[in-house]
Design a protein around this motif. Structure first.
Motif, PDB file in Angstrom:
ATOM      1  N   UNK A   1     146.928  87.970  -5.996  1.00 21.04           N
ATOM      2  CA  UNK A   1     145.614  88.609  -6.498  1.00 21.04           C
ATOM      3  C   UNK A   1     145.804  88.834  -8.108  1.00 21.04           C
ATOM      4  N   UNK A   2     144.729  88.645  -8.842  1.00 23.67           N
ATOM      5  CA  UNK A   2     144.642  88.883 -10.133  1.00 23.67           C
ATOM      6  C   UNK A   2     145.626  87.924 -10.892  1.00 23.67           C
ATOM      7  N   UNK A   3     146.014  86.871 -10.095  1.00 26.38           N
ATOM      8  CA  UNK A   3     147.036  85.907 -10.961  1.00 26.38           C
ATOM      9  C   UNK A   3     146.723  84.995 -11.877  1.00 26.38           C
ATOM     10  N   UNK A   4     145.254  85.183 -12.058  1.00 26.02           N
ATOM     11  CA  UNK A   4     144.986  83.698 -13.425  1.00 26.02           C
ATOM     12  C   UNK A   4     145.546  84.203 -14.551  1.00 26.02           C
ATOM     13  N   UNK A   5     145.809  85.612 -14.586  1.00 24.03           N
ATOM     14  CA  UNK A   5     146.467  86.125 -16.099  1.00 24.03           C
ATOM     15  C   UNK A   5     148.011  85.402 -16.267  1.00 24.03           C
ATOM     16  N   UNK A   6     148.627  85.440 -15.044  1.00 23.84           N
ATOM     17  CA  UNK A   6     149.775  85.007 -14.953  1.00 23.84           C
ATOM     18  C   UNK A   6     149.833  83.479 -15.112  1.00 23.84           C
TER      19      UNK A   6
ATOM     20  N   UNK B   1     154.221  95.586 -21.067  1.00 27.79           N
ATOM     21  CA  UNK B   1     154.803  95.356 -19.626  1.00 27.79           C
ATOM     22  C   UNK B   1     154.734  96.888 -18.916  1.00 27.79           C
ATOM     23  N   UNK B   2     155.276  97.828 -19.741  1.00 30.88           N
ATOM     24  CA  UNK B   2     155.277  99.232 -18.969  1.00 30.88           C
ATOM     25  C   UNK B   2     153.674  99.534 -18.712  1.00 30.88           C
ATOM     26  N   UNK B   3     152.839  99.222 -19.796  1.00 32.60           N
ATOM     27  CA  UNK B   3     151.519  99.738 -19.478  1.00 32.60           C
ATOM     28  C   UNK B   3     150.826  98.915 -18.267  1.00 32.60           C
ATOM     29  N   UNK B   4     151.221  97.658 -18.390  1.00 35.22           N
ATOM     30  CA  UNK B   4     150.588  96.865 -17.278  1.00 35.22           C
ATOM     31  C   UNK B   4     150.877  97.167 -16.017  1.00 35.22           C
TER      32      UNK B   4
ATOM     33  N   UNK C   1     152.928  90.657 -14.516  1.00 35.12           N
ATOM     34  CA  UNK C   1     153.794  89.582 -14.254  1.00 35.12           C
ATOM     35  C   UNK C   1     153.309  88.603 -15.234  1.00 35.12           C
ATOM     36  N   UNK C   2     152.341  88.890 -15.928  1.00 40.92           N
ATOM     37  CA  UNK C   2     152.031  87.649 -17.044  1.00 40.92           C
ATOM     38  C   UNK C   2     152.602  87.897 -18.346  1.00 40.92           C
ATOM     39  N   UNK C   3     153.282  89.095 -18.341  1.00 43.22           N
ATOM     40  CA  UNK C   3     154.123  89.298 -19.697  1.00 43.22           C
ATOM     41  C   UNK C   3     155.255  88.293 -19.892  1.00 43.22           C
ATOM     42  N   UNK C   4     156.402  88.257 -18.887  1.00 44.58           N
ATOM     43  CA  UNK C   4     157.497  87.709 -19.047  1.00 44.58           C
ATOM     44  C   UNK C   4     157.467  86.103 -19.463  1.00 44.58           C
TER      45      UNK C   4
END
Ligand code: ASP
Ligand code: MG
Length: 440
Positions: A196-201, A247-250, A260-263
């Motif tokens: 869920x929410x994976x579109x950003x990823x 990454x910390x904030x997300x 997960x979309x940061x890395x």
């Protein structure tokens, strides 16, 4: 080439989809446009799936009909011409026929994934009908042709890169490519998703794979804010964050971006921009290598946290104690968020209590175990916090009336985390807004 990702609310109404078309044609740069499902759709599909999983076909059928009616109405407002409407309705019919067939088949996990995929398949196809009606040249590239995950559900970035390059190479004349967020193909070749929410990823993986100039995440808020706007009155958008800070904030609660979309963006050095579909000229937040400035930038809260304390006088001067404790969490595949130690005790937090009873049972031989559920981690994020004057002083002064359960500081240069009981969350965020940012 850049990536532009639009979330559910950005495509959730016909007029919003029209705005999205304007945004993707606003400049000449070639782009891959990643779309989520229309807002509410994935939730509705989850409900259909849940009804089916408990054998309640009648309810599933009613839920499917309701969703279909919503899409028909959407189409009638999305396009103007009769041929375009016919095309859009044919797409809706095709996907709902598929859902209706699924209603008759016995439920399985693979079918569940097929059901969940319909949202993004519909939104992208309908968007393409609208672009066509407007005479905007584009090409739909199905995510299921290139977005793959392995046996551990990890995206295979190497293979995504190769497949996407091949796909794009075939169409050197195209400038606007449309694809689905969220959905993927798994190691067995079945339809699957990035959770869920994976579109950003998806967007970030695609941006990494094509080495995009920028990965734009378009939502309904003008960037990451310094605090939770639902809890405090005044918040401000943060202009720039480093990948580490973001990454910390997300992870610790800022809902705007999937953690997960940061890395992928960080690994391939693609800047990420968080922008607002409804206020396209707002600066938004840029996330890149450099932090831009020092000091505290934001606070975020994560609920649903469980704290576990293991107290044992045997820990005094003993070695190997922490290893034994960590092994229990590893065995139950439960990740630890915060940890603090004293000479005779260790406190840590987890955000999934799925295996809590087993974990506690296995920890008991090591000492007295105490569990506090319903806790909230409040994370204070910034750049070079330790080198910034008076941060700790201001933090503790602001929180003098709050019973703080744990404090974790020094794990990185970007973060101080505190743990409070859930009931103090709002008050903590409000006090910090004043104490750290001088805002109400
Ligand atoms: N549609 C999916 C969801 O609602 C993926 C996404 O929007 O990011 O979770
Ligand atoms: Mg989202």
């Amino acid at each position: 080439m850049k990536v532009m990702k639009f979330g559910g609310t950005s495509v959730g109404k016909p007029e919003r989809m029209h705005d999205v078309a304007k945004l993707v044609t606003a400049d000449e740069e070639s782009k891959i446009v990643v779309l989520s499902a229309l807002s509410g759709t994935t939730n509705a599909l989850v409900e259909i799936s849940t009804s089916l999983s408990v054998g309640d076909r009648n309810t599933a059928k009613q839920q499917t009909e309701k969703l279909e009616a919503h899409y028909k109405d959407f189409c009638s407002k999305l396009v103007k011409s009769a041929p375009a409407l016919e095309k859009a309705l044919a797409i809706v019919q095709e996907h709902f026929e598929f859902l209706n067939i699924i209603l008759k088949i016995s439920f399985s996990e693979a079918l569940n994934k097929d059901i969940l995929a319909q949202g993004e398949l519909l939104s992208t196809k309908l968007f393409c009908v609208y672009l066509e009606e407007k005479g905007i040249d584009h090409l739909l590239i199905p995510a299921l042709d290139f977005m793959t995950i392995d046996y551990y559900d990890e995206p295979q970035i190497g293979s995504i890169k190769v497949k996407l390059a091949q796909l794009l190479q075939k169409h050197p004349d195209k400038k606007i490519f449309i694809t689905q967020g969220y959905i993927s193909r798994n190691a067995r070749g079945e339809v699957d998703n990035l959770k869920r929410g994976g579109s950003d990823y998806s967007a970030s993986l695609i941006a990494a794979a094509i080495n995009a100039t920028v990965c734009e995440i378009w939502t309904d808020i003008d960037g990451m804010h310094n605090n939770d706007p639902r809890v405090v009155k005044k918040t401000v958008a943060i202009e720039q964050l480093s990948f580490d800070e973001a990454a910390e904030l997300a992870y610790f609660g800022a809902k705007i971006l999937h953690p997960a979309s940061i890395w992928p963006a960080q690994m391939y050095k693609v800047p990420v921009k968080l922008l607002n579909t409804m206020q396209p000229d707002a600066k938004g937040t840029t996330i890149k290598e450099e932090a831009g400035s020092t000091g505290v930038k934001a606070v975020a809260a994560k609920d649903g946290v469980t704290a576990i304390k293991i107290k044992s006088s045997r820990m005094l001067l003993a070695y190997g104690f922490l290893r034994k404790i960590f092994e229990v969490f590893e065995k139950y595949r439960t990740s630890i968020d915060m940890i603090t130690t004293s000479e005779v005790a260790v406190s840590l937090t987890i955000d999934s209590d799925a295996n809590l009873a087993d974990i506690v049972k296995e920890l008991e031989p090591f000492g007295t175990v105490e569990v506090d559920s319903n806790q909230t981690i409040v994370s204070i994020v910034g750049n070079e916090i330790s080198e910034t004057e008076n941060v700790m002083q201001k933090l503790f002064a602001a929180l003098s009336s709050i019973p703080v359960r744990m404090v974790s500081y020094g794990g990185s240069r970007h973060n101080i985390s505190i743990l409070v009981s859930r009931q103090y969350k709002e008050q903590t965020l409000q006090l910090l807004n004043k104490g750290l940012f001088g805002l109400d």
